[in-house]
Design a protein around this motif. Structure first.
Motif, PDB file in Angstrom:
ATOM      1  N   GLY A   6       0.815  -1.211   0.000  1.00 50.29           N
ATOM      2  CA  GLY A   6       0.000   0.000   0.000  1.00 50.29           C
ATOM      3  C   GLY A   6       0.845   1.255   0.000  1.00 50.29           C
ATOM      4  N   ALA A   7       1.917   1.272   0.796  1.00 54.26           N
ATOM      5  CA  ALA A   7       2.823   2.430   0.832  1.00 54.26           C
ATOM      6  C   ALA A   7       3.514   2.617  -0.504  1.00 54.26           C
ATOM      7  CB  ALA A   7       3.860   2.240   1.942  1.00 54.26           C
ATOM      8  N   LEU A   8       3.887   1.504  -1.122  1.00 54.77           N
ATOM      9  CA  LEU A   8       4.550   1.543  -2.425  1.00 54.77           C
ATOM     10  C   LEU A   8       3.619   2.124  -3.484  1.00 54.77           C
ATOM     11  CD1 LEU A   8       7.396   0.545  -3.327  1.00 54.77           C
ATOM     12  CD2 LEU A   8       6.282  -1.548  -4.123  1.00 54.77           C
ATOM     13  N   TRP A   9       2.378   1.632  -3.489  1.00 55.59           N
ATOM     14  CA  TRP A   9       1.411   2.113  -4.476  1.00 55.59           C
ATOM     15  C   TRP A   9       1.009   3.559  -4.214  1.00 55.59           C
ATOM     16  CZ3 TRP A   9      -2.365  -2.696  -4.746  1.00 55.59           C
ATOM     17  CH2 TRP A   9      -1.698  -3.750  -5.384  1.00 55.59           C
ATOM     18  N   SER A  10       0.849   3.923  -2.949  1.00 55.49           N
ATOM     19  CA  SER A  10       0.472   5.307  -2.618  1.00 55.49           C
ATOM     20  C   SER A  10       1.519   6.291  -3.114  1.00 55.49           C
ATOM     21  CB  SER A  10       0.311   5.458  -1.100  1.00 55.49           C
ATOM     22  OG  SER A  10      -0.759   4.682  -0.627  1.00 55.49           O
ATOM     23  N   LYS A  11       2.777   5.932  -2.930  1.00 54.11           N
ATOM     24  CA  LYS A  11       3.864   6.824  -3.334  1.00 54.11           C
ATOM     25  C   LYS A  11       3.980   6.925  -4.843  1.00 54.11           C
ATOM     26  CE  LYS A  11       8.766   7.735  -2.443  1.00 54.11           C
ATOM     27  NZ  LYS A  11       9.985   7.273  -1.737  1.00 54.11           N
ATOM     28  N   ALA A  12       3.766   5.803  -5.537  1.00 55.57           N
ATOM     29  CA  ALA A  12       3.953   5.785  -6.988  1.00 55.57           C
ATOM     30  C   ALA A  12       2.729   6.268  -7.759  1.00 55.57           C
ATOM     31  CB  ALA A  12       4.314   4.377  -7.444  1.00 55.57           C
ATOM     32  N   PHE A  13       1.545   5.923  -7.270  1.00 54.45           N
ATOM     33  CA  PHE A  13       0.326   6.211  -8.033  1.00 54.45           C
ATOM     34  C   PHE A  13      -0.489   7.373  -7.482  1.00 54.45           C
ATOM     35  CE2 PHE A  13       0.457   1.346  -8.527  1.00 54.45           C
ATOM     36  CZ  PHE A  13       1.388   1.438  -9.553  1.00 54.45           C
ATOM     37  N   GLY A  14      -0.285   7.703  -6.198  1.00 51.70           N
ATOM     38  CA  GLY A  14      -1.147   8.715  -5.590  1.00 51.70           C
ATOM     39  C   GLY A  14      -0.453   9.997  -5.222  1.00 51.70           C
ATOM     40  N   SER A  15       0.848  10.111  -5.487  1.00 55.27           N
ATOM     41  CA  SER A  15       1.593  11.318  -5.122  1.00 55.27           C
ATOM     42  C   SER A  15       1.790  12.219  -6.327  1.00 55.27           C
ATOM     43  CB  SER A  15       2.962  10.936  -4.543  1.00 55.27           C
ATOM     44  OG  SER A  15       2.813  10.078  -3.437  1.00 55.27           O
ATOM     45  N   SER A  16       2.206  13.435  -6.041  1.00 55.94           N
ATOM     46  CA  SER A  16       2.513  14.365  -7.133  1.00 55.94           C
ATOM     47  C   SER A  16       3.779  13.914  -7.851  1.00 55.94           C
ATOM     48  CB  SER A  16       2.721  15.775  -6.568  1.00 55.94           C
ATOM     49  OG  SER A  16       3.869  15.809  -5.739  1.00 55.94           O
ATOM     50  N   LEU A  59       6.474  15.376  -8.364  1.00 55.14           N
ATOM     51  CA  LEU A  59       7.705  15.781  -7.692  1.00 55.14           C
ATOM     52  C   LEU A  59       8.112  14.794  -6.600  1.00 55.14           C
ATOM     53  CD1 LEU A  59       7.056  19.617  -7.309  1.00 55.14           C
ATOM     54  CD2 LEU A  59       8.631  18.503  -8.917  1.00 55.14           C
ATOM     55  N   ASP A  60       7.118  14.092  -6.011  1.00 52.68           N
ATOM     56  CA  ASP A  60       7.396  13.164  -4.911  1.00 52.68           C
ATOM     57  C   ASP A  60       7.813  11.779  -5.397  1.00 52.68           C
ATOM     58  OD1 ASP A  60       6.761  15.102  -3.047  1.00 52.68           O
ATOM     59  OD2 ASP A  60       4.630  14.574  -3.050  1.00 52.68           O
ATOM     60  N   LYS A  61       7.685  11.544  -6.685  1.00 46.20           N
ATOM     61  CA  LYS A  61       7.957  10.227  -7.231  1.00 46.20           C
ATOM     62  C   LYS A  61       9.422  10.084  -7.624  1.00 46.20           C
ATOM     63  CE  LYS A  61       3.289   9.800  -9.186  1.00 46.20           C
ATOM     64  NZ  LYS A  61       2.492   9.586 -10.404  1.00 46.20           N
ATOM     65  N   ASN A  62       9.897   8.836  -7.609  1.00 45.80           N
ATOM     66  CA  ASN A  62      11.200   8.548  -8.196  1.00 45.80           C
ATOM     67  C   ASN A  62      11.076   7.311  -9.062  1.00 45.80           C
ATOM     68  OD1 ASN A  62      12.029   6.063  -6.594  1.00 45.80           O
ATOM     69  ND2 ASN A  62      11.733   7.527  -4.913  1.00 45.80           N
ATOM     70  N   VAL A  63      11.974   7.170  -9.970  1.00 47.68           N
ATOM     71  CA  VAL A  63      11.888   6.094 -10.960  1.00 47.68           C
ATOM     72  C   VAL A  63      11.905   4.725 -10.308  1.00 47.68           C
ATOM     73  CG1 VAL A  63      13.035   5.031 -12.935  1.00 47.68           C
ATOM     74  CG2 VAL A  63      12.951   7.521 -12.733  1.00 47.68           C
ATOM     75  N   GLN A  64      12.756   4.556  -9.327  1.00 40.61           N
ATOM     76  CA  GLN A  64      12.907   3.252  -8.673  1.00 40.61           C
ATOM     77  C   GLN A  64      11.617   2.796  -8.007  1.00 40.61           C
ATOM     78  OE1 GLN A  64      16.011   3.132  -5.740  1.00 40.61           O
ATOM     79  NE2 GLN A  64      16.107   0.905  -5.722  1.00 40.61           N
ATOM     80  N   SER A  65      10.985   3.683  -7.230  1.00 39.88           N
ATOM     81  CA  SER A  65       9.756   3.311  -6.531  1.00 39.88           C
ATOM     82  C   SER A  65       8.609   3.092  -7.500  1.00 39.88           C
ATOM     83  CB  SER A  65       9.378   4.381  -5.502  1.00 39.88           C
ATOM     84  OG  SER A  65       9.090   5.613  -6.135  1.00 39.88           O
ATOM     85  N   THR A  66       8.578   3.863  -8.588  1.00 38.43           N
ATOM     86  CA  THR A  66       7.519   3.703  -9.588  1.00 38.43           C
ATOM     87  C   THR A  66       7.636   2.361 -10.299  1.00 38.43           C
ATOM     88  OG1 THR A  66       7.423   6.090  -9.941  1.00 38.43           O
ATOM     89  CG2 THR A  66       6.465   4.698 -11.647  1.00 38.43           C
ATOM     90  N   VAL A  67       8.851   1.995 -10.658  1.00 40.74           N
ATOM     91  CA  VAL A  67       9.080   0.694 -11.309  1.00 40.74           C
ATOM     92  C   VAL A  67       8.691  -0.436 -10.368  1.00 40.74           C
ATOM     93  CG1 VAL A  67      10.847  -0.881 -12.187  1.00 40.74           C
ATOM     94  CG2 VAL A  67      10.876   1.526 -12.868  1.00 40.74           C
TER      95      VAL A  67
END
Length: 421
Positions: free
Chosen positions: A374-384, A386-394
């Motif tokens: 859930g934390a992984l998805w929230s950061k990758a799919f639900g953040s702006s 600017l808050d995202k990084n390539v590693q977490s999105t992948v």
């Protein structure tokens, strides 16, 4: 929000069941065991739910424990199914037959409990992290998309056990220890691993009081009492099996601690320390690898936030000086520490003592798995952006793809009575 989660959970069950029935109709069944057990001379949509362990649960529901190896499957689910089949579903017996009614009762329990479990996980997360409803929602959605979808909608204990587990954990979070012990007594009558939940009492009532120099001896006594209540379901079942099978002069009855459960797991199912480490089991380790990797990364992510706190079990902290701000409302909160210890323990236990591919189902009742996802998805799919990084999105996309693709493939394979199971 809770109603929305229940709605999503119900929709995922309808999709799962719909796909399973369609697969069964168009592809058929590789194995005719279900049809034989149900005395069915022609295909029936309910047959799709009777696969592998479900056949044991159905047989126990109807006849009780006839064979020694059946005692690997605990009685709570069969007893509830029998009760519902003989009460609420009683009118259906003349239409479907008694066995089909029992099967339908088991399937109904599983799916209702799945919906309740999704809501219970949300409420548990809110109880621990009241300021992070976003994580609570994302974690509940992750549960709704659990990869072993068909196992959680068939005559299996996964959904029932998850619901009881989450509710008991919520009572622990609210310091309602007696209620937690009482509900977990039912959990230990559903699956043996519920007995490890006694660790929550010792962590809260003894260890954390010891760390904070409070009345830890009184807490120790209370923890022991609550533990006895928690394991009562397991103990009662072992007592029943002793009386049921020891009259047959079985070898395990002569042990100092005559537990049939331990004997059955080793004798009939081949479980034991490193017993599964054979070349022929490599495909099963490959199947388990995604959940193992997610678990390792989830634990790593939590531990590295304050490794000293985790390794010393709160005796020390690498956050110097310690600040109240360190008590965050995120995945790395110290409020979740005991759940991480549980996660780490069960990860080692599964990898060393069980059929490792079962980890996919075994971890369906483990909240930190869903908190991490859930934390992984929230950061990758639900953040702006600017808050995202390539590693977490992948990573988030890989986990999401695994959940969906494995779930869909599992539905089709389960419906056709094909491995993996």
């Amino acid at each position: 929000m809770l109603a929305e989660i229940h709605k999503v959970a119900a929709i995922t069950r309808l999709i799962t069941i719909g796909l399973a029935i369609a697969s069964y109709i168009f592809i058929g069944s590789y194995d005719s065991s279900a049809e034989i057990q149900l005395d069915s001379s022609r295909p029936h949509v309910l047959n799709v739910f009777l696969r592998w362990d479900a056949m044991y649960f159905l047989h126990i529901s109807e006849f009780g424990y006839i064979f020694e190896q059946e005692t690997a499957f605990f009685p709570l689910m069969p007893l509830i199914a029998r009760f519902i089949a003989n009460t609420v579903f009683w009118p259906l017996q003349s239409i479907l037959s008694y066995r089909y009614t029992l099967l339908l009762a088991g399937v109904t329990i599983a799916n209702v409990c799945f919906v309740l479990a999704a809501g219970a996980l949300y409420r548990l997360t809110i109880a621990l992290l009241p300021g992070n409803k976003k994580l609570a929602f994302a974690s509940a959605i992750a549960f709704c998309l659990s990869p072993p979808a068909m196992f959680m909608s068939s005559f299996y204990t996964e959904s029932l056990f998850a619901w009881i587990t989450f509710e008991g954990m919520r009572f622990i979070a609210q310091k309602k220890y007696l209620l937690a012990a009482l509900i977990w007594s039912f959990a230990s009558a559903a699956r043996s691993n519920a007995i490890v939940y006694s660790g929550f009492f010792f962590y809260d009532l003894f260890w954390m009081r010891f760390v904070n120099r409070k009345r830890y001896l009184t807490g120790l006594v209370k923890a022991c009492i609550y533990t006895l209540i928690t394991i009562s379901g397991f103990v009662a079942f072992q007592y029943y099996t002793f009386n049921r099978f020891c009259s047959l002069d079985r070898p395990w009855c002569e042990n100092k601690l005559p537990l049939l459960y331990s004997f059955v797991q080793k004798e009939y199912w081949g479980n034991g320390f490193l017993a599964y480490y054979e070349v022929k089991q490599i495909p099963n380790f490959v199947l388990a690898a995604p959940i193992i990797l997610i678990s390792l990364f989830g634990l790593k992510n939590y531990i590295q936030h304050d490794s000293l706190r985790f390794l010393t079990i709160h005796l020390m902290s690498s956050k110097t000086p310690y600040r109240k701000a360190d008590e965050n409302q995120s995945y790395t909160s110290s409020a979740l520490a005991v759940y991480m210890y549980l996660w780490a323990f069960l990860l080692v236990f599964v990898c060393c003592n069980m059929h490792v591919q079962v980890i996919i189902r075994f971890f369906t009742s483990l909240p930190p798995l869903y908190w991490f996802v859930g934390a992984l998805w929230s950061k990758a799919f639900g953040s702006s952006q600017l808050d995202k990084n390539v590693q977490s999105t992948v990573a988030a996309n890989l986990v999401f793809s695994y959940f969906i693709l494995y779930g869909l493939a599992g539905i089709v394979l389960f419906s056709g009575f094909l491995p993996p199971a």
